[in-house]
Design an enzyme around this catalytic site. Structure first.
Site, PDB file in Angstrom:
ATOM      1  N   PHE A 173      38.037  33.468  52.063  1.00  7.13           N
ATOM      2  CA  PHE A 173      38.162  32.290  52.923  1.00  7.13           C
ATOM      3  C   PHE A 173      38.647  32.732  54.298  1.00  7.13           C
ATOM      4  O   PHE A 173      39.723  33.319  54.425  1.00  7.13           O
ATOM      5  CB  PHE A 173      39.156  31.277  52.333  1.00  7.13           C
ATOM      6  CG  PHE A 173      39.300  30.045  53.187  1.00  7.13           C
ATOM      7  CD1 PHE A 173      38.415  28.981  53.053  1.00  7.13           C
ATOM      8  CD2 PHE A 173      40.301  29.964  54.150  1.00  7.13           C
ATOM      9  CE1 PHE A 173      38.535  27.856  53.854  1.00  7.13           C
ATOM     10  CE2 PHE A 173      40.418  28.838  54.960  1.00  7.13           C
ATOM     11  CZ  PHE A 173      39.534  27.787  54.803  1.00  7.13           C
ATOM     12  N   ASP A 178      42.325  39.987  57.432  1.00  8.10           N
ATOM     13  CA  ASP A 178      42.692  38.593  57.677  1.00  8.10           C
ATOM     14  C   ASP A 178      44.018  38.369  56.965  1.00  8.10           C
ATOM     15  O   ASP A 178      44.068  38.209  55.749  1.00  8.10           O
ATOM     16  CB  ASP A 178      41.599  37.663  57.137  1.00  8.10           C
ATOM     17  CG  ASP A 178      41.961  36.185  57.265  1.00  8.10           C
ATOM     18  OD1 ASP A 178      43.143  35.876  57.505  1.00  8.10           O
ATOM     19  OD2 ASP A 178      41.065  35.336  57.114  1.00  8.10           O
ATOM     20  N   LYS A 225      48.926  30.512  60.170  1.00  3.50           N
ATOM     21  CA  LYS A 225      49.839  29.904  59.195  1.00  3.50           C
ATOM     22  C   LYS A 225      51.330  30.175  59.502  1.00  3.50           C
ATOM     23  O   LYS A 225      51.886  29.555  60.380  1.00  3.50           O
ATOM     24  CB  LYS A 225      49.450  30.329  57.782  1.00  3.50           C
ATOM     25  CG  LYS A 225      48.064  29.772  57.401  1.00  3.50           C
ATOM     26  CD  LYS A 225      47.868  29.590  55.920  1.00  3.50           C
ATOM     27  CE  LYS A 225      46.709  28.673  55.627  1.00  3.50           C
ATOM     28  NZ  LYS A 225      45.410  29.327  55.474  1.00  3.50           N
TER      29      LYS A 225
HETATM   30  C1  LIG Z   1      44.109  29.221  56.195  1.00  2.96           C
HETATM   31  C2  LIG Z   1      43.317  30.454  56.351  1.00  2.96           C
HETATM   32  C3  LIG Z   1      42.359  30.582  57.384  1.00  2.96           C
HETATM   33  C4  LIG Z   1      42.013  29.455  58.332  1.00  2.96           C
HETATM   34  O1  LIG Z   1      43.092  29.086  59.131  1.00  2.96           O
HETATM   35  P1  LIG Z   1      42.999  27.703  59.965  1.00  2.96           P
HETATM   36  O2  LIG Z   1      44.265  27.696  60.758  1.00  2.96           O
HETATM   37  O3  LIG Z   1      42.929  26.614  58.942  1.00  2.96           O
HETATM   38  O4  LIG Z   1      41.780  27.765  60.791  1.00  2.96           O
HETATM   39  C5  LIG Z   1      41.685  31.787  57.496  1.00  2.96           C
HETATM   40  N1  LIG Z   1      41.933  32.806  56.666  1.00  2.96           N
HETATM   41  C6  LIG Z   1      42.837  32.726  55.656  1.00  2.96           C
HETATM   42  C7  LIG Z   1      43.070  33.899  54.778  1.00  2.96           C
HETATM   43  C8  LIG Z   1      43.543  31.537  55.455  1.00  2.96           C
HETATM   44  O5  LIG Z   1      44.411  31.430  54.454  1.00  2.96           O
END
Ligand SMILES: *Cc1c(COP(=O)(O)O)cnc(C)c1O
Length: 399
Positions: free
Chosen positions: A141, A226, A255
């Site tokens: 994700f 990420d 986050k």
């Molecule tokens: C939450 C998340 C995203 C997306 O972040 P947003 O601030 O919602 O755009 C991308 N990568 C990972 C691993 C995430 O947990």
């Protein structure tokens, strides 16, 4: 607390005027403190979601509230075309405490992942004979922009919002062999989460991550991590990559970075920083209020050794879950630091989440047969025990 915020009239407005994208409980949240959230009727919820692993210091941590208030009186928004003091402080603390040299600030995870992909593509164009493909993992994700939906390997997304952005190749997570075979002359980077959070907390093995680093070095391509969910103390280290003793070429953060204030970033090694003027930007990127939040959270994390605390608390949470596994039927207890998940005996996730909510606990089911725990990194032992009590009650009443 306002009386009106829980009235049927209020809910009516919510239903009529908020665009439908998700079904939410009808309780309206009005305040939070530490591990607790309160609704408009003064019901209290023990929060083991924390804004989706965002509020790493809990709700309204005094250190962050003070910093934002102070900065709000000083300068809320300067200009993306001008430096500000908070931006410089935030850049300094992030680069001094990571293996990366430079940072770009944005507002959301998806936005900085897009930036990371752009940087890798530009690097590919200049240094790798035009290579542009990025290998990502199944079940990953990376966010909800069109580009990041294309990069993500989330089940069911391949058919949505066609056509997708080309240039992403999906391979199985933790499969070094498959990754190696997918690399071609068109590949400029491999991009992944060290722990797949949304997929239900799938932890990358040491062998896999070391192997990816080796592959990238051999082929001269970039390793993008990420760390939007795994960064900022969540896994018991300031950054998730530290658990593996390797260094990424690019890392994205979001986050937990702002402790609840929207801010995100991507960082890169000097050799990768190939952007020229005009390649990347954003109206709010590096704005002082967000920068104060990021600096304050990271500084507090380091100063109070909060990652260590998260590691100890996470280990004790997993120990307690294991002890309860006979009575609850919970299996496959997994995760690092305070990013933890368990499997349920059946597809009871949604029912457990709903029952726990009624009993005053916020918890997440990333899959129909799994539960995920992502509390504040400052959560206490007593709060962990309270969570387990409510959870056991909810499990007993749904099964
Ligand atoms: C939450 C998340 C995203 C997306 O972040 P947003 O601030 O919602 O755009 C991308 N990568 C990972 C691993 C995430 O947990």
């Amino acid at each position: 607390m306002t009386e009106s915020s829980s009235t049927p009239a209020m809910l009516n407005v919510a239903e009529q005027r908020l665009m439908y994208v998700v079904t939410r409980p009808e309780q309206v949240m009005v305040r939070g403190k530490g591990s607790y959230l309160w609704d408009a009727n003064d019901n209290r919820y023990l929060d083991f979601i924390q804004g989706w692993a965002v509020n790493c210091l809990g709700h309204c941590p005094p250190v962050l509230v003070r910093a934002i208030n102070k900065q709000a009186k000083q300068l809320v928004n300067g200009s993306p075309a001008l430096l500000n003091d908070q931006m410089i402080e935030a850049a300094k603390i992030l680069t001094e405490n990571s293996c990366l040299d430079k940072v770009w600030f944005g507002n959301s995870g998806a936005e900085v992942n897009e930036g990371a992909v752009k940087l890798a593509r530009k690097y590919g164009a200049e240094q790798l004979n035009g290579a542009y493909e990025i290998i990502t993992t199944r079940d990953s994700f990376h966010g909800r922009t069109l580009g990041m939906m294309s990069a993500s390997g989330k089940v069911g997304w391949d058919a949505l919002f066609e056509p997708k952005v080309p240039g992403f190749i999906h391979v199985d997570f933790n499969d070094l062999e498959a990754t190696s075979s997918a690399i071609t002359d068109r590949t400029c980077a491999i991009m992944l989460e060290p722990i797949q959070g949304e997929a239900g907390v799938n932890v990358a093995t040491q062998e896999y991550i070391s192997g990816l680093r080796r592959l990238c070095d051999e082929r001269g391509i970039l390793l993008i991590l990420d760390e939007i969910q795994t960064g900022i103390g969540r896994t018991g280290k300031l950054f998730g990559y530290e658990n593996y003793e390797i260094e990424p070429d690019i890392m994205t953060l979001g986050k937990g970075l702002g402790g609840g204030f929207p801010v995100a970033a991507f960082l890169a090694k000097d050799k990768v920083c190939v952007f020229e003027a005009g390649d990347q930007g954003g109206t709010y990127g590096g704005q002082p209020l967000a920068m104060t939040a990021a600096y304050t959270v990271v500084n507090h994390m380091i100063d109070k050794k909060i990652p260590d605390r998260a590691r100890r608390r996470g280990n004790s949470l997993k120990r307690k879950l294991r002890k309860l596994s006979k009575e609850t039927g919970l299996t496959n207890i997994r995760g690092t630091g305070l990013l933890v998940a368990v499997d349920l005996p059946h597809d009871l996730g949604a029912a457990v989440v709903a029952q726990a909510f009624d009993n005053g606990l916020l918890i997440n089911a990333p899959k129909p047969n799994a539960l995920r725990f992502m509390p504040a990194l400052t959560v206490s032992d007593a709060e962990v025990d309270e969570m387990l009590d409510i959870l056991c009650g909810a499990l007993a009443s749904v099964s």
